[in-house]
Design an enzyme around this catalytic site. Structure first.
Site, PDB file in Angstrom:
ATOM      1  N   SER A  73       0.790  -1.147   0.012  1.00  0.00           N
ATOM      2  CA  SER A  73      -0.049   0.159  -0.113  1.00  0.00           C
ATOM      3  C   SER A  73       0.660   1.384  -0.111  1.00  0.00           C
ATOM      4  O   SER A  73       0.347   2.301  -0.257  1.00  0.00           O
ATOM      5  CB  SER A  73      -0.896  -0.084   1.058  1.00  0.00           C
ATOM      6  OG  SER A  73      -0.388  -0.577   2.378  1.00  0.00           O
ATOM      7  N   HIS A 119      -2.988  -3.041  -6.111  1.00  0.00           N
ATOM      8  CA  HIS A 119      -3.084  -2.759  -4.677  1.00  0.00           C
ATOM      9  C   HIS A 119      -4.913  -3.059  -4.246  1.00  0.00           C
ATOM     10  O   HIS A 119      -5.628  -2.311  -4.968  1.00  0.00           O
ATOM     11  CB  HIS A 119      -2.672  -1.484  -4.154  1.00  0.00           C
ATOM     12  CG  HIS A 119      -3.136  -1.168  -2.780  1.00  0.00           C
ATOM     13  ND1 HIS A 119      -3.629   0.091  -2.512  1.00  0.00           N
ATOM     14  CD2 HIS A 119      -2.994  -1.788  -1.846  1.00  0.00           C
ATOM     15  CE1 HIS A 119      -3.757   0.167  -1.226  1.00  0.00           C
ATOM     16  NE2 HIS A 119      -3.635  -1.120  -0.587  1.00  0.00           N
ATOM     17  N   GLU A 132      -5.718  -0.816  -7.319  1.00  0.00           N
ATOM     18  CA  GLU A 132      -4.942   0.104  -7.854  1.00  0.00           C
ATOM     19  C   GLU A 132      -4.137  -0.392  -8.644  1.00  0.00           C
ATOM     20  O   GLU A 132      -3.333  -1.215  -8.074  1.00  0.00           O
ATOM     21  CB  GLU A 132      -4.146   1.138  -6.641  1.00  0.00           C
ATOM     22  CG  GLU A 132      -5.331   2.064  -6.059  1.00  0.00           C
ATOM     23  CD  GLU A 132      -4.922   2.883  -4.741  1.00  0.00           C
ATOM     24  OE1 GLU A 132      -5.191   3.859  -4.610  1.00  0.00           O
ATOM     25  OE2 GLU A 132      -4.040   2.222  -4.029  1.00  0.00           O
ATOM     26  N   ASN A 169      -4.954   5.784  -0.697  1.00  0.00           N
ATOM     27  CA  ASN A 169      -4.333   5.869   1.059  1.00  0.00           C
ATOM     28  C   ASN A 169      -3.571   7.497   1.125  1.00  0.00           C
ATOM     29  O   ASN A 169      -3.448   7.677   2.045  1.00  0.00           O
ATOM     30  CB  ASN A 169      -3.232   4.810   1.017  1.00  0.00           C
ATOM     31  CG  ASN A 169      -3.575   3.568   1.602  1.00  0.00           C
ATOM     32  OD1 ASN A 169      -4.872   3.607   2.226  1.00  0.00           O
ATOM     33  ND2 ASN A 169      -2.835   2.719   1.523  1.00  0.00           N
TER      34      ASN A 169
HETATM   35  N1  3HC Z   1     -15.614 -11.669   2.818  1.00  0.00           N
HETATM   36  C1  3HC Z   1     -16.383 -11.900   1.738  1.00  0.00           C
HETATM   37  N2  3HC Z   1     -17.672 -11.240   1.997  1.00  0.00           N
HETATM   38  C2  3HC Z   1     -17.705 -10.308   3.080  1.00  0.00           C
HETATM   39  C3  3HC Z   1     -16.713 -10.163   3.896  1.00  0.00           C
HETATM   40  C4  3HC Z   1     -15.332 -10.734   4.070  1.00  0.00           C
HETATM   41  N3  3HC Z   1     -14.560 -10.670   4.561  1.00  0.00           N
HETATM   42  N4  3HC Z   1     -17.217  -9.228   4.897  1.00  0.00           N
HETATM   43  C5  3HC Z   1     -18.455  -8.736   4.614  1.00  0.00           C
HETATM   44  N5  3HC Z   1     -18.521  -9.623   3.569  1.00  0.00           N
HETATM   45  C6  3HC Z   1     -19.811  -9.332   2.722  1.00  0.00           C
HETATM   46  C7  3HC Z   1     -21.058  -9.987   3.417  1.00  0.00           C
HETATM   47  O1  3HC Z   1     -21.193 -11.306   3.425  1.00  0.00           O
HETATM   48  C8  3HC Z   1     -22.136  -8.998   2.835  1.00  0.00           C
HETATM   49  O2  3HC Z   1     -22.775  -9.728   1.716  1.00  0.00           O
HETATM   50  P1  3HC Z   1     -24.283  -9.325   1.275  1.00  0.00           P
HETATM   51  O3  3HC Z   1     -24.609  -7.858   1.277  1.00  0.00           O
HETATM   52  O4  3HC Z   1     -24.110 -10.159  -0.197  1.00  0.00           O
HETATM   53  O5  3HC Z   1     -24.896 -10.313   2.213  1.00  0.00           O
HETATM   54  C9  3HC Z   1     -21.702  -7.845   2.549  1.00  0.00           C
HETATM   55  O6  3HC Z   1     -20.309  -8.089   2.536  1.00  0.00           O
HETATM   56  C10 3HC Z   1     -21.837  -6.733   3.759  1.00  0.00           C
HETATM   57  O7  3HC Z   1     -21.489  -7.415   5.118  1.00  0.00           O
HETATM   58  P2  3HC Z   1     -22.029  -7.251   6.549  1.00  0.00           P
HETATM   59  O8  3HC Z   1     -23.510  -7.094   6.189  1.00  0.00           O
HETATM   60  O9  3HC Z   1     -21.682  -8.452   7.173  1.00  0.00           O
HETATM   61  O10 3HC Z   1     -21.509  -5.794   7.021  1.00  0.00           O
HETATM   62  P3  3HC Z   1     -21.595  -4.410   6.618  1.00  0.00           P
HETATM   63  O11 3HC Z   1     -22.650  -4.184   5.855  1.00  0.00           O
HETATM   64  O12 3HC Z   1     -21.248  -3.793   7.954  1.00  0.00           O
HETATM   65  O13 3HC Z   1     -20.377  -4.495   5.492  1.00  0.00           O
HETATM   66  C11 3HC Z   1     -18.156  -4.024   5.114  1.00  0.00           C
HETATM   67  C12 3HC Z   1     -19.226  -4.913   6.047  1.00  0.00           C
HETATM   68  C13 3HC Z   1     -18.232  -4.217   3.469  1.00  0.00           C
HETATM   69  C14 3HC Z   1     -16.686  -4.455   5.693  1.00  0.00           C
HETATM   70  C15 3HC Z   1     -18.230  -2.340   5.254  1.00  0.00           C
HETATM   71  O14 3HC Z   1     -18.485  -2.045   6.624  1.00  0.00           O
HETATM   72  C16 3HC Z   1     -17.335  -1.552   4.825  1.00  0.00           C
HETATM   73  O15 3HC Z   1     -17.459  -1.267   3.492  1.00  0.00           O
HETATM   74  N6  3HC Z   1     -16.580  -1.031   5.428  1.00  0.00           N
HETATM   75  C17 3HC Z   1     -15.485  -0.142   4.775  1.00  0.00           C
HETATM   76  C18 3HC Z   1     -14.333  -0.947   4.468  1.00  0.00           C
HETATM   77  C19 3HC Z   1     -12.973  -0.147   3.773  1.00  0.00           C
HETATM   78  O16 3HC Z   1     -13.181   0.973   3.918  1.00  0.00           O
HETATM   79  N7  3HC Z   1     -12.333  -0.810   3.356  1.00  0.00           N
HETATM   80  C20 3HC Z   1     -11.100  -0.155   2.622  1.00  0.00           C
HETATM   81  C21 3HC Z   1      -9.884   0.031   3.688  1.00  0.00           C
HETATM   82  S1  3HC Z   1      -8.518   0.662   2.926  1.00  0.00           S
HETATM   83  C22 3HC Z   1      -7.617  -0.477   2.553  1.00  0.00           C
HETATM   84  O17 3HC Z   1      -8.022  -1.631   2.274  1.00  0.00           O
HETATM   85  C23 3HC Z   1      -6.134  -0.188   1.982  1.00  0.00           C
HETATM   86  C24 3HC Z   1      -5.222  -0.721   2.638  1.00  0.00           C
HETATM   87  O18 3HC Z   1      -3.807  -0.534   1.855  1.00  0.00           O
HETATM   88  C25 3HC Z   1      -5.174  -0.059   4.041  1.00  0.00           C
END
Ligand code: 3HC
Length: 298
Positions: free
Chosen positions: A120, A141, A153, A191
């Site tokens: 990242s 990424h 990315e 990021n």
């Molecule tokens: N694997 C597979 N599917 C998953 C999962 C996983 N680990 N986590 C969640 N899901 C699926 C669920 O099965 C669900 O699917 P459905 O709607 O078809 O039933 C859907 O995602 C929504 O999950 P939940 O209902 O359990 O929970 P939420 O509605 O709270 O969503 C989330 C969870 C998708 C993680 C949401 O909270 C979100 O989008 N959070 C922000 C995540 C984010 O910002 N990510 C970027 C981080 S930065 C990064 O990665 C860069 C790095 O360099 C730091």
């Protein structure tokens, strides 16, 4: 049409397992490598649980789930990656560890279409410099959780060839991810925008400006974010956040990227967030960390 049919994934943590799962779901054959047996087993359990959940939810038939798991192999031997078409690396955010891995992959896979890093914030050029074929080294990424997030990315370094870029784009399309293209600068697009915001939230909490809950609810209910910033830091991993902040600060020397003192104290104390059971919030189900350590500065 992607040239990649067999993908190697090095690193079976949360990101690596997610990348492997998404690739296998898209029909690719995947070999996952982790040097230690215990994290490799956790990777297998994580993917099997995710497939079982998708099957229960009716997103996959039992046959599709079984076929998908049949396309995945887990191994502790790097040698077992011999013959894969391309590799995506997702090990710790440590430039030296990544460099020496790429040196080994370069020797092991002279015909690989590309060797990609999921870093990242570490310069792709720095990783490519450890290989004899920097033209085929690229950044891809992914975002967490990989099976859900649709962005990738694609990071072109100074020596990355057009053919490598096209092959990485084709892999993203095959995995049903949306590629965006970015220069090889620490933080890339997302990021570079996200980290100053998350560091500001940590500083706000550290200064006693508001409670963790109010900071998070502020951004959830005020701006419609799916997670508040402190919950998102715990989700990404505070060790990962710290390493990214150090890399970005090292690259641009801007205070907005610098990890706040509290973040460092939490990381040295083993409070890595959701994965270790404690971060800005508590997660009683998570396993305790084996040892606390600060990731190496870039
Ligand atoms: N694997 C597979 N599917 C998953 C999962 C996983 N680990 N986590 C969640 N899901 C699926 C669920 O099965 C669900 O699917 P459905 O709607 O078809 O039933 C859907 O995602 C929504 O999950 P939940 O209902 O359990 O929970 P939420 O509605 O709270 O969503 C989330 C969870 C998708 C993680 C949401 O909270 C979100 O989008 N959070 C922000 C995540 C984010 O910002 N990510 C970027 C981080 S930065 C990064 O990665 C860069 C790095 O360099 C730091």
């Amino acid at each position: 049409m992607s040239e990649i049919e067999v993908l190697g994934v090095v690193g079976g943590g949360f990101m690596g397992s997610g990348i492997a799962e998404s690739a296998a779901r898209a029909g690719l054959t995947v070999v996952i490598h982790e040097p230690e047996a215990a994290p490799l087993e956790r990777s297998r359990e994580r993917i099997e649980a995710s497939v079982a959940k998708a099957t229960r939810a009716g997103k996959l038939t039992a046959e599709e789930g079984e076929a998908m798991l049949g396309r995945l192999t887990w191994t502790t031997e790097l040698e077992d990656l011999r013959g894969v078409d391309a590799v995506v690396e997702a090990i710790i955010e440590d430039a030296k560890a990544k460099g020496s891995l790429f040196k080994k992959l370069d020797a092991l896979l002279p015909d690989a279409v590309f060797l990609a890093s999921n870093t990242s914030s570490i310069p792709i050029a720095e990783i490519a410099a450890w290989t004899r074929r920097p033209d085929r080294v690229i950044g891809v990424h992914f975002f967490s959780p990989v099976p859900v997030m649709t962005l990738v990315e694609i990071v072109r370094a100074i020596d990355t060839s057009d053919a490598t870029l096209a092959a990485a784009d084709a892999l993203a399309a095959r995995m049903r991810k949306h590629p965006v293209h970015t220069a090889d600068r620490a933080g890339f697009i997302v990021n570079m925008l996200l980290v100053p915001y998350l560091m500001a939230a940590i500083r706000m909490f550290e200064d006693g400006f508001a409670t963790r809950e109010d900071i998070d609810e502020g951004m959830k209910q005020g701006c419609g974010h799916p997670m508040g910033p402190l919950t998102l830091c715990d989700f990404i991993g505070l060790d990962v956040m710290y390493a990214i902040g150090v890399s970005l600060y090292d690259e641009f020397k801007k205070p907005e990227y610098a990890p706040p003192p509290l973040l460092k104290r939490m990381v040295v104390s083993g409070h890595f967030g959701r994965k270790s059971g404690r971060g800005f919030y508590e997660y009683p189900q998570a396993p305790k960390p084996a040892a606390a350590k600060v990731p190496a500065a870039a």
